[in-house]
Structure formats: C-alpha cells, structure tokens
Design an enzyme around this catalytic site. Sequence first.
Site, PDB file in Angstrom:
ATOM      1  N   HIS A 157      -6.744  -1.585   9.424  1.00  9.55           N
ATOM      2  CA  HIS A 157      -7.586  -1.445  10.638  1.00  9.55           C
ATOM      3  C   HIS A 157      -8.920  -0.757  10.374  1.00  9.55           C
ATOM      4  CE1 HIS A 157      -4.300  -2.809  13.103  1.00  9.55           C
ATOM      5  NE2 HIS A 157      -3.529  -1.766  12.847  1.00  9.55           N
TER       6      HIS A 157
HETATM    7  C1  ZL4 Z   1       0.968   8.597  18.145  1.00  6.70           C
HETATM    8  O1  ZL4 Z   1       3.819  10.663  19.116  1.00  6.70           O
HETATM    9  O2  ZL4 Z   1      -2.192   1.893  21.014  1.00  6.70           O
HETATM   10  C2  ZL4 Z   1       0.148   9.608  17.646  1.00  6.70           C
HETATM   11  C3  ZL4 Z   1       0.527   7.258  18.141  1.00  6.70           C
HETATM   12  C4  ZL4 Z   1       0.567  10.911  17.692  1.00  6.70           C
HETATM   13  C5  ZL4 Z   1       2.030  12.659  18.273  1.00  6.70           C
HETATM   14  C6  ZL4 Z   1       1.828  13.311  19.646  1.00  6.70           C
HETATM   15  C7  ZL4 Z   1       0.659  12.811  20.457  1.00  6.70           C
HETATM   16  C8  ZL4 Z   1       1.101  12.077  21.691  1.00  6.70           C
HETATM   17  C9  ZL4 Z   1       2.585   6.586  19.157  1.00  6.70           C
HETATM   18  C10 ZL4 Z   1       1.341   6.262  18.644  1.00  6.70           C
HETATM   19  C11 ZL4 Z   1       0.069  11.172  22.281  1.00  6.70           C
HETATM   20  C12 ZL4 Z   1       0.039   9.841  21.592  1.00  6.70           C
HETATM   21  C13 ZL4 Z   1      -0.901   8.866  22.254  1.00  6.70           C
HETATM   22  N1  ZL4 Z   1       1.751  11.243  18.201  1.00  6.70           N
HETATM   23  C14 ZL4 Z   1      -1.250   7.732  21.341  1.00  6.70           C
HETATM   24  C15 ZL4 Z   1      -4.440   3.207  22.474  1.00  6.70           C
HETATM   25  C16 ZL4 Z   1      -3.672   4.360  22.188  1.00  6.70           C
HETATM   26  C17 ZL4 Z   1      -4.290   5.731  22.215  1.00  6.70           C
HETATM   27  C18 ZL4 Z   1      -3.420   6.706  21.457  1.00  6.70           C
HETATM   28  O3  ZL4 Z   1       0.732  -0.314  11.334  1.00  6.70           O
HETATM   29  N2  ZL4 Z   1      -2.078   6.757  22.042  1.00  6.70           N
HETATM   30  C19 ZL4 Z   1      -4.001   3.464  21.165  1.00  6.70           C
HETATM   31  C20 ZL4 Z   1      -2.137   2.308  16.886  1.00  6.70           C
HETATM   32  C21 ZL4 Z   1      -1.692   2.375  18.324  1.00  6.70           C
HETATM   33  C22 ZL4 Z   1      -2.908   2.686  20.449  1.00  6.70           C
HETATM   34  C23 ZL4 Z   1      -1.187   1.549  16.037  1.00  6.70           C
HETATM   35  C24 ZL4 Z   1      -0.792   0.691  13.698  1.00  6.70           C
HETATM   36  C25 ZL4 Z   1      -1.202   0.822  12.254  1.00  6.70           C
HETATM   37  C26 ZL4 Z   1      -0.680  -0.272  11.346  1.00  6.70           C
HETATM   38  C27 ZL4 Z   1      -1.197  -0.136   9.893  1.00  6.70           C
HETATM   39  C28 ZL4 Z   1      -1.642   1.564  14.597  1.00  6.70           C
HETATM   40  N3  ZL4 Z   1      -2.759   2.944  19.135  1.00  6.70           N
HETATM   41  C29 ZL4 Z   1      -2.272   4.434  22.761  1.00  6.70           C
HETATM   42  C30 ZL4 Z   1      -1.450   5.414  21.956  1.00  6.70           C
HETATM   43  C31 ZL4 Z   1       2.629  10.320  18.661  1.00  6.70           C
HETATM   44  C32 ZL4 Z   1       2.227   8.928  18.649  1.00  6.70           C
HETATM   45  C33 ZL4 Z   1       3.046   7.903  19.160  1.00  6.70           C
HETATM   46  C34 ZL4 Z   1       0.856   4.901  18.636  1.00  6.70           C
HETATM   47  N4  ZL4 Z   1      -0.424   4.529  18.459  1.00  6.70           N
HETATM   48  C35 ZL4 Z   1       1.583   3.745  18.822  1.00  6.70           C
HETATM   49  N5  ZL4 Z   1       0.725   2.692  18.730  1.00  6.70           N
HETATM   50  C36 ZL4 Z   1      -0.481   3.188  18.499  1.00  6.70           C
HETATM   51  O4  ZL4 Z   1      -1.092  -1.556  11.744  1.00  6.70           O
HETATM   52  C37 ZL4 Z   1      -0.877   1.140   9.226  1.00  6.70           C
HETATM   53 ZN    ZN Z   2       1.260  -2.117  11.945  1.00  6.12          ZN
END
Ligand code: ZL4
Ligand code: ZN
Length: 395
Positions: free
Chosen positions: A147
């Site tokens: 990404h």
């Molecule tokens: C977390 O529990 O969909 C991050 C991220 C941190 C710890 C505590 C914080 C709680 C799930 C995800 C708040 C978390 C809020 N902690 C996260 C639009 C979003 C904004 C951020 O596999 N919130 C963003 C990214 C995706 C979004 C996926 C995949 C990478 C790869 C290659 C990346 N971001 C909504 C989510 C947690 C967390 C729990 C999380 N973030 C799940 N999905 C996302 O393609 C390596």
């Molecule tokens: Zn992924």
Amino acid sequence: TYGITRPKGYNVSFHTNPEMEKHHFGQTHPMKPWRLTLTKSLVMSYGMSFAMDNYIARTATYEELESFHSSDYLDYLATTPADDTPRDDYDNPDRPVKFNLGGSDCPLFQGLYDYCSMSAGGSMDAARKICSKQSDIAIAWGGGLHHAKRSEASGFCYINDIVLAILQLLRCFPRVLYIDIDVHHGDGVEEAFFSTDRVMTVSFHKYQPDVFFPGTGGLDDNGPKSEHNPGAHHAINIPLNDGITDEQYEHLFRSVIGQVNERFRPSAIALQCGADSLAGDRLGRFNLQVQGHAACVAFCKKLGVPMIIFGGGGYTPRNVARAWAFETAIAIDCQDRIDPVIPAHTPWRDHFQHEAALFPTLEQILGEPRNNKNTAKRLQEIVAHVGEQLRFVNI
Ligand code: ZL4
Ligand code: ZN
Ligand code: CA
C-alpha cells in the site's frame, strides 16, 4: 532431519532479518512482525534451510529508498526514534500526522525507519539474486508491503519494498508480472506502474468500497486510458466477495494468470503472498485453506520464469506461518516429502500446545468459514472481462 535436499536444476534463496521481527506496532495493532519468527521456526524445524541459500537481509540505504520515495517523506520517516531511544522521549500525542504517519493504521513506533529499511533490504536483495541469476526463486517474507505510496504511508505499509524490487528487476528483464493474492487491493504497486507497459499488475482482493480497505480495484479499473498511456490496460483487478473457496479461487487464478501469461509473456514474476486471504484471518473475509493459497504459488512456479515471493498481510500469526512454510516447501519442491504433522521440536509447539493439539498439521488452519457470496456467474464475468482487457495488450 527430514531428508530435505536441494531442488535439482534450480536455486532458491531465503532472505530474512531477525532484527526486523523484534519491532512492535503496538499492543493491539493487527500487524505482528513476530509472525516472521514463527514462519522461520517452522521452515527450520522441517530442515528446509538446507535446501536453500540463506541470507541475512541488508538494510536498504536512503539512496535505494529514494529510487521510489520522495526525500521529503523519507526525511520525515527518518526523524522517528531509533531502536534504542527510551519510549517517553518521542511518545508525543501532539506530533502532527504528516504523510499519514502517526495514525492508528501507520503508527510511529520505535525503530520504524530500521524496520522499513530491513523489509526493503530483503526484497531488494531478493531482486538482485534474481537479476544475477544466482537464484531462480527468491523468498522475502518480510516484504510485500503493497500500500505504501511515493510520499505517503498507508495500511500498515511505509516503504513499498515491492516497487523497489520491481525497479531492480526492470534493469535486467523487459517485462515483469506482479501478482497479489493478499485480501487487500495492491494499490501502491498498481499506481507506481500506471504509466508503463513493462509491468502488468494483477490483484485479487475483497472489494467493497466504503466498507473494506482501501476501496479501490474495481473490475473496470485497468489503468488510466488518457493520452496514449502505454500503461493503459496493464492493471488487472479481480474484485471478490466474502467467503470465496479454494475451488473457486484456484479456478479463477488459473484462468486469469494463464491468460495473462500467454498474452504478456513476463520475463520475471513478483508474487505477493499476503496470508490474510486465508480462512480465519483477523482482518480477511475469504475461506481459503493453505492448499488453495499455496496452489497459486505452485501455479506460478510452473510457468518457469524467475520469481520473487513476498509476504504481505496476515493477521492470525500461526496460520500465516503455516501457509508461508508450506509455500517455502513448494518453492524447493519438497511439499510431497514433508510430514504435514508439525515437528514436535518447533518452538511454537512449546508455546501453543493447546492449538497444536487441535490443529497439529501445516495444512489445517483455525477459524470458522464465512458465507460464500461469490456466484459462479460473477466469476465468469470477471474472467471474460480480463480476456477483453488482454486483447489490448501487445508485446
Ligand atoms: C488497527 O486494534 O480500514 C490499528 C487497525 C490499531 C489498536 C488500537 C486502535 C483502535 C484494526 C485495524 C482504533 C483502530 C481504528 N489498533 C483503525 C479506515 C480505517 C481507519 C483506522 O494486509 N481504523 C482505515 C488497513 C485498514 C482502514 C488495512 C492492510 C494491510 C495489508 C498489507 C491494511 N484501515 C478504519 C480502521 C487496532 C486496529 C484494528 C484495521 N485497519 C483493520 N483494517 C484496517 O494489505 C500489509
Ligand atoms: Zn492485506
Ligand atoms: Ca490483493
């Protein structure tokens, strides 16, 4: 040992950095670098290391990172505290979020710049071994961070090691095929090569804009068609729904990659093997078993062109380690000779005795299957659309 011997007639290299695995994104963050330690412990317990060239990855230099990323971005990334800084020296909640660095997806953690340079170093080393023909398959499970953009972190990715590795490959190969089986869309790699016809990108992913990250990668998104762009039609997207099964995925993968291979005739392949497309993944939505996921690696290997295999996502660490260990076995062609029952002496059997009793094998993974929302009709439409796009591709 298990009598694992070197594959005949070709060479596999394995690029890791034990220092990378020690970094933490934060207590509850889904990305756990120690899944790389689990993977390596399984690979070693099976004796697979004897069949490969094993390298400790270099850290990529600033100049190397600059071959894709902007210096503004790298300079800011480099201001993050080094590994040995005490925590309270930098844990400043008032620090502004710039370049998307510092939010909950892409936190600024201790040793971040080193972590990124090690991931990129492993992938670039892998690319160099392919270029010099010292390796026919090079494995970099610490890479696959698809990404990251030129001047922006995104979705747990800060440095796009895949783009850096493909740029290396382009120095010695006319055409590179990028394939991405992570459950998320490989948007950063796709965008980086939007304007060239020397790289074709193909991503399979869960697609549901506004619901599932990053929301891009629809069937009709095939690269900008503006102003004689040579890269038009060179981005292929396979948008999928929850619950896709091994049978459906394998059939789709063979049809799509088979056609792409015939038309594009890649001279090298870069395969991102994100393991969040497995059933039971904390963030994923698919129903793939290790067999179905690994069948993609086996199919690519049979195409007989040099290949880099990257890691990527994967948020149920023991399943990630199972899949990547099994895929390492496929690379060295010992998958039919290894005992699927995980060796008793692996450190992870000691740590996870409960799970080891319930799921003692490499192929069996934990997690409830999801409802399958992919119809045969839709999958046929997808294959047909790919065929139409490929008619524009002439080498
Ligand atoms: C977390 O529990 O969909 C991050 C991220 C941190 C710890 C505590 C914080 C709680 C799930 C995800 C708040 C978390 C809020 N902690 C996260 C639009 C979003 C904004 C951020 O596999 N919130 C963003 C990214 C995706 C979004 C996926 C995949 C990478 C790869 C290659 C990346 N971001 C909504 C989510 C947690 C967390 C729990 C999380 N973030 C799940 N999905 C996302 O393609 C390596
Ligand atoms: Zn992924
Ligand atoms: Ca993908």
